[in-house]
Scaffold this motif. Structure first.
Motif, mmCIF file in Angstrom:
data_model
loop_
_atom_site.group_PDB
_atom_site.id
_atom_site.type_symbol
_atom_site.label_atom_id
_atom_site.label_comp_id
_atom_site.label_asym_id
_atom_site.label_seq_id
_atom_site.Cartn_x
_atom_site.Cartn_y
_atom_site.Cartn_z
ATOM 1 N N VAL A 99 38.963 -24.909 1.328
ATOM 2 C CA VAL A 99 39.471 -25.348 2.642
ATOM 3 C C VAL A 99 40.908 -24.906 2.853
ATOM 4 N N PHE A 100 41.751 -25.102 1.831
ATOM 5 C CA PHE A 100 43.165 -24.748 1.973
ATOM 6 C C PHE A 100 43.362 -23.237 2.121
ATOM 7 N N ALA A 101 42.379 -22.464 1.673
ATOM 8 C CA ALA A 101 42.476 -21.007 1.792
ATOM 9 C C ALA A 101 41.943 -20.490 3.123
ATOM 10 N N LEU A 102 41.303 -21.352 3.908
ATOM 11 C CA LEU A 102 40.779 -20.923 5.206
ATOM 12 C C LEU A 102 41.925 -20.540 6.131
ATOM 13 N N PRO A 103 41.813 -19.441 6.859
ATOM 14 C CA PRO A 103 42.902 -19.016 7.746
ATOM 15 C C PRO A 103 43.170 -20.002 8.884
ATOM 16 N N ASP A 104 42.150 -20.794 9.267
ATOM 17 C CA ASP A 104 42.324 -21.738 10.373
ATOM 18 C C ASP A 104 43.014 -23.029 9.951
ATOM 19 N N PHE A 105 43.017 -23.323 8.642
ATOM 20 C CA PHE A 105 43.488 -24.648 8.222
ATOM 21 C C PHE A 105 44.967 -24.864 8.522
ATOM 22 N N THR A 106 45.792 -23.854 8.284
ATOM 23 C CA THR A 106 47.231 -23.991 8.558
ATOM 24 C C THR A 106 47.486 -24.268 10.030
ATOM 25 N N ALA B 152 36.219 -32.933 1.848
ATOM 26 C CA ALA B 152 37.496 -32.650 1.187
ATOM 27 C C ALA B 152 38.652 -32.744 2.174
ATOM 28 N N VAL B 153 38.461 -32.193 3.382
ATOM 29 C CA VAL B 153 39.512 -32.289 4.407
ATOM 30 C C VAL B 153 39.729 -33.740 4.810
ATOM 31 N N GLY B 154 38.628 -34.483 4.976
ATOM 32 C CA GLY B 154 38.754 -35.896 5.325
ATOM 33 C C GLY B 154 39.484 -36.694 4.263
ATOM 34 N N LEU B 155 39.193 -36.397 2.984
ATOM 35 C CA LEU B 155 39.871 -37.088 1.893
ATOM 36 C C LEU B 155 41.350 -36.719 1.852
ATOM 37 N N THR C 206 38.703 -32.889 14.505
ATOM 38 C CA THR C 206 37.713 -32.022 15.145
ATOM 39 C C THR C 206 37.307 -30.880 14.210
ATOM 40 N N PHE C 207 38.236 -30.437 13.371
ATOM 41 C CA PHE C 207 37.934 -29.398 12.388
ATOM 42 C C PHE C 207 36.896 -29.899 11.386
ATOM 43 N N VAL C 208 37.068 -31.130 10.924
ATOM 44 C CA VAL C 208 36.103 -31.742 10.009
ATOM 45 C C VAL C 208 34.746 -31.886 10.694
ATOM 46 N N TYR C 209 34.765 -32.298 11.948
ATOM 47 C CA TYR C 209 33.525 -32.476 12.700
ATOM 48 C C TYR C 209 32.753 -31.160 12.811
ATOM 49 N N ARG C 210 33.460 -30.092 13.155
ATOM 50 C CA ARG C 210 32.798 -28.796 13.290
ATOM 51 C C ARG C 210 32.344 -28.255 11.933
ATOM 52 N N LEU C 211 33.182 -28.477 10.914
ATOM 53 C CA LEU C 211 32.858 -27.971 9.582
ATOM 54 C C LEU C 211 31.618 -28.643 9.013
ATOM 55 N N MET D 2 29.287 -30.879 10.870
ATOM 56 C CA MET D 2 28.130 -31.006 11.743
ATOM 57 C C MET D 2 27.561 -29.666 12.172
ATOM 58 N N PHE D 3 28.412 -28.696 12.455
ATOM 59 C CA PHE D 3 27.935 -27.410 12.947
ATOM 60 C C PHE D 3 27.690 -26.404 11.813
ATOM 61 N N SER D 4 28.642 -26.322 10.878
ATOM 62 C CA SER D 4 28.516 -25.350 9.785
ATOM 63 C C SER D 4 27.744 -25.898 8.588
ATOM 64 N N GLN D 5 27.466 -27.205 8.591
ATOM 65 C CA GLN D 5 26.713 -27.833 7.504
ATOM 66 C C GLN D 5 27.431 -27.705 6.158
ATOM 67 N N GLN D 6 28.752 -27.585 6.176
ATOM 68 C CA GLN D 6 29.536 -27.517 4.937
ATOM 69 C C GLN D 6 30.064 -28.923 4.640
ATOM 70 N N PHE D 7 29.196 -29.750 4.116
ATOM 71 C CA PHE D 7 29.518 -31.160 3.955
ATOM 72 C C PHE D 7 30.614 -31.382 2.910
ATOM 73 N N GLY D 8 30.578 -30.630 1.816
ATOM 74 C CA GLY D 8 31.587 -30.782 0.772
ATOM 75 C C GLY D 8 32.984 -30.458 1.269
ATOM 76 N N PRO D 9 33.222 -29.272 1.849
ATOM 77 C CA PRO D 9 34.540 -28.957 2.393
ATOM 78 C C PRO D 9 34.987 -29.925 3.483
ATOM 79 N N ALA D 10 34.059 -30.378 4.334
ATOM 80 C CA ALA D 10 34.409 -31.335 5.387
ATOM 81 C C ALA D 10 34.890 -32.647 4.774
#
Length: 296
Positions: free
Chosen positions: A59-66, A267-270, A250-255, A257-265
């Motif tokens: 997640v921290f390496a994603l270009p959108d996260f910053t 992680a961001v929430g935590l 909203t990033f967690v929601y999209r990650l 619900m839409f991308s089905q990446q439950f673990g990374p989502a």
């Protein structure tokens, strides 16, 4: 035990609330284990692969996260500052109105949007600032070109902040008016005898008298530094304004619900929860130390 026996009826009255809190507030915290797993819904918590901190690294390496983190902090800080400044100005102005009936009408009008949900207000704001909406109608009447407010990153961020202030400013205004009414009236009488006008009375009596509540509201609002308004932005934004309006929630929601990446989502929430816990603990300690504020 003697005290418990005497007050057992009160404890029984609290029991339904405690049970609901355990089920809906503490029960879902078990799902945080997903932040450390390659979670698969069919495998469940117990059979999903444990990956340690890989989700956080991903997640921290994603270009959108910053950009998402920057949007969240910027929107939240602007809201916190304006949520103090705008209600303060309104409270000071209303305090100067001599006709009480007029003051009550204005208070009710300002407080009314607080009771409306973002489901209603979001639709209203989208229509107001749409290309064929009233705002662009006024601009065109003045000879200006229409602006696509809801598709422009810069304008969208300002609309989000401004509309949230408009919706919630009535609450803090009432709190500040209550703080003004708690100021000793004899101070104003003494100031009038000394020849102080309304302006000097406001600067030397009203504002200093309100300072404890202003400090308290400001300190406690720091705990929500990563809360920029999930429901509001989810209803109002679109893919065109992700760069300027996408926040952590909203990033967690999209990650998830839409991308089905439950673990990374998860992680961001935590990550957000840990930062919020640190901020809330720090601000409550500061509120207790400098303003003697405590919950219990």
């Amino acid at each position: 035990m003697k005290t418990l026996k005497k007050e057992y009826i009160l404890h029984l009255m609290l029991l339904p609330g405690v049970i609901i809190t355990l089920i809906y507030a503490y029960g879902p915290m078990a799902g945080l284990v997903m932040a450390f797993q390659q979670f698969e819904p069919l495998s469940g918590f117990f059979k999903s692969e444990f990956v340690g901190f890989d989700n956080f690294k991903y997640v921290f390496a994603l270009p959108d996260f910053t950009q998402v983190l920057w949007n969240t902090i910027l929107i939240a800080v602007c809201k916190m500052v304006l949520f103090l400044l705008v209600p303060l100005i309104l409270a000071l102005l209303l305090n100067e109105i001599t006709k009480r009936w007029f003051s009550r009408v204005i208070q009710s009008a300002i407080f009314l949007p607080f009771f409306l949900s973002w489901t209603v207000l979001g639709g209203v704001i989208i229509e107001l600032f749409s290309l064929s909406g009233p705002v662009n109608g006024i601009l065109q009447a003045l000879g200006m070109e229409p602006i696509m407010f809801m598709l422009n990153n810069g304008w969208f961020r300002g609309i989000v902040i401004g509309s949230d202030i408009w919706k919630g400013m009535g609450y803090n205004m009432i709190v500040m008016l209550a703080a003004i009414t708690g100021i000793n009236a004899t101070l104003y009488e003494a100031a009038e005898v000394d020849g102080a006008g309304r302006w000097k009375q406001m600067l030397n009596i009203t504002l200093p008298g309100m300072m404890p509540i202003l400090i308290l509201l400001g300190v406690l609002s720091l705990g929500g530094i990563l809360n920029a308004g999930f429901e509001q932005i989810l209803i109002m934004y679109n893919p065109t304004v992700y760069q300027g309006g996408d926040i952590i929630d909203t990033f967690v929601y999209r990650l998830g619900m839409f991308s089905q990446q439950f673990g990374p989502a998860a992680a961001v929430g935590l990550f957000k929860s840990v930062v919020s816990l640190i901020m809330v603990s720090t601000t409550y300690y500061a509120a207790y130390k400098y303003n003697n504020y405590r919950i219990f």
